[in-house]
Design an enzyme around this catalytic site. Structure first.
Site, mmCIF file in Angstrom:
data_model
loop_
_atom_site.group_PDB
_atom_site.id
_atom_site.type_symbol
_atom_site.label_atom_id
_atom_site.label_comp_id
_atom_site.label_asym_id
_atom_site.label_seq_id
_atom_site.Cartn_x
_atom_site.Cartn_y
_atom_site.Cartn_z
ATOM 1 C CB CYS A 77 40.836 37.050 14.788
ATOM 2 S SG CYS A 77 41.014 35.758 16.030
ATOM 3 C CG HIS A 134 36.743 39.249 14.552
ATOM 4 N ND1 HIS A 134 37.835 38.668 15.145
ATOM 5 C CD2 HIS A 134 36.380 40.276 15.375
ATOM 6 C CE1 HIS A 134 38.125 39.272 16.271
ATOM 7 N NE2 HIS A 134 37.246 40.259 16.440
#
Length: 441
Positions: A77, A134
């Site tokens: 990610c 993130h």
């Protein structure tokens, strides 16, 4: 007389429609980037899934361009998101691994790095982001401080879809740089806020970034019970362990709910008559995990450097400018979207980007210039040169060389048959590593 009136009325309607379309095109185009999370190449019906139904993404593909060789910059990610935001190899900006909730709460994308949101604001755009960040937990790394005028979402790798608690038991639903939880299923909340942003900014050029949580774990549907609470710790025993069939059904629902959200966004654009002045990109941040999802027809899964780890479904939609029903076989990386959107809106390109603009390829069909492309994660590296791909796992493991044109499943290692090519590609990989890591040492 009635027939003549009907004819004149019809001509008037056509003239109004024509003027409306022309008016759309005179303003700078809006930009929307939608990103799925941990969704496999084979998880959309337009990419061959027989389990999951995605009519809205299928329609986007049929009305625009469907990519067959689009790659996430990383197989996990955070790296891919850092590359998307900066237009650079993620190693160059210090995000070459997952920014975890447990070990990296003080780490993040440096605010000195210029994101595509900051760059396009300089061109007069209003910017919004709703969903997963993130690339930093602390307030200084918050999207509000990196170019986004509006932000609602979560900053960790994933949250409980209902309680919005992260992997370490922290509340993680933000409005701007303030934690402020709200009731709702995260996928639906992301869609709701995205649609609201479009409606409020329909009369000015906007950039909207929609990084969905779906279909990343925890695997929860709209009616699933919340699993996490404040103080919950990663690895806590799940209340009701799902069978493989139940897991696949929940995963199917998660992707389909996200597809519903994409449909809501597209419907809103059309209802507001700004669809022909809006460019929409869709992609996943990496391949599906080993646990669930499909990366067919590729080998590997999330976190690996085989194609299944980083080749993802993707599409581009710009009605009236991008012609429909196109299949694009160019090799593209996530970091290419930054220079592409700047080129499409006629804005100044920041210096030292690693990505390249796809504008002339998307609109005019011009082929991209040949280039070598690189991946690196957890000590492993890979290079793509034309149809050839080399993977170096570690110093003691044999190199893996594949011809993707003849062996898309990466089953036949040709390293021993082509030692000079292995040597050449290895040298390029070493030079790339020295280059991209030099700025973070």
């Amino acid at each position: 007389m009635i027939t003549k009136f009907n004819t004149l009325f019809s001509l008037l309607i056509l003239a109004v429609i024509s003027l409306s379309c022309d008016a759309q095109k005179t303003r700078k185009p809006n930009i929307i980037i939608i990103m799925a999370d941990d969704m496999g190449y084979g998880d959309l019906s337009c990419y061959g899934s027989t389990l999951i139904n995605t009519p809205n993404l299928d329609k986007m593909a049929s009305e625009g361009i469907k990519f067959t060789d689009f790659h996430a910059n990383g197989p996990v990610c955070s790296p891919t998101r850092a590359a998307l935001l900066t237009g650079k190899y993620q190693q160059r900006v210090g995000i070459d691994g997952v920014v975890t909730a447990k070990y990296h709460r003080d780490k993040g994308l440096a605010v000195s790095e210029k994101t595509f949101a900051e760059a396009i604001k300089d061109a007069g755009y209003v910017t919004g982001m709703f969903g997963k960040w993130h690339v930093g937990y602390k307030k200084e790394f918050n999207p509000i401080n990196q170019g986004f005028d509006e932000y609602i979402g979560y900053v960790s790798g994933n949250v409980d879809y209902h309680s919005h608690i992260d992997q370490e038991g922290y509340e993680d639903w933000w409005v701007g740089d303030t934690i402020k939880n709200e009731k709702g299923y995260s996928t639906d909340l992301i869609t709701k806020h995205s649609v609201d942003f479009i409606k409020r900014h329909k009369d000015e050029p906007f950039l909207l970034y929609i990084p969905h949580e779906a279909p990343h774990g925890p695997f929860q549907g709209r009616k699933s019970a919340a699993e996490r609470y404040v103080g919950w710790k990663n690895g806590a025993k799940q209340k009701n362990k799902m069978s493989d069939e139940e897991l696949n059904n929940i995963y199917k629902e998660m992707v389909e709910v996200m597809d519903e959200g994409v449909g809501e966004v597209m419907k809103t654009l059309k209802e507001l008559n700004i669809d022909k002045n809006t460019i929409v990109f869709f992609c996943s941040d990496n391949g599906a995990s080993k646990k669930v999802g499909s990366n067919a027809p590729f080998r590997g899964y999330k976190s690996t450097l085989w194609e299944g780890g980083h080749r993802v479904s993707a599409m581009a939609w710009y009605p009236g400018t991008i012609q429909p029903n196109q299949v694009n076989n160019e090799t593209v990386l996530t970091m290419d979207l930054f220079p592409t959107i700047m080129d499409l809106v006629g804005a100044e390109q920041p210096e030292n980007l690693d990505g390249v603009s796809l504008k002339n390829n998307l609109i005019k069909g011009e082929p991209l210039a040949e280039r070598d492309l690189f991946w690196g994660y957890a000590g492993r590296k890979a290079i793509r040169q034309g149809d050839w791909k080399l993977i170096l796992r570690n110093k003691n493991a044999e190199p893996l060389l594949y011809n993707l044109k003849e062996d898309i499943g990466e089953n036949n290692n040709l390293a021993q048959q082509h030692p000079e090519l292995v040597k050449s590609l290895t040298k390029k990989l070493e030079a790339w590593g020295d280059d991209v890591y030099a700025t973070t040492k």
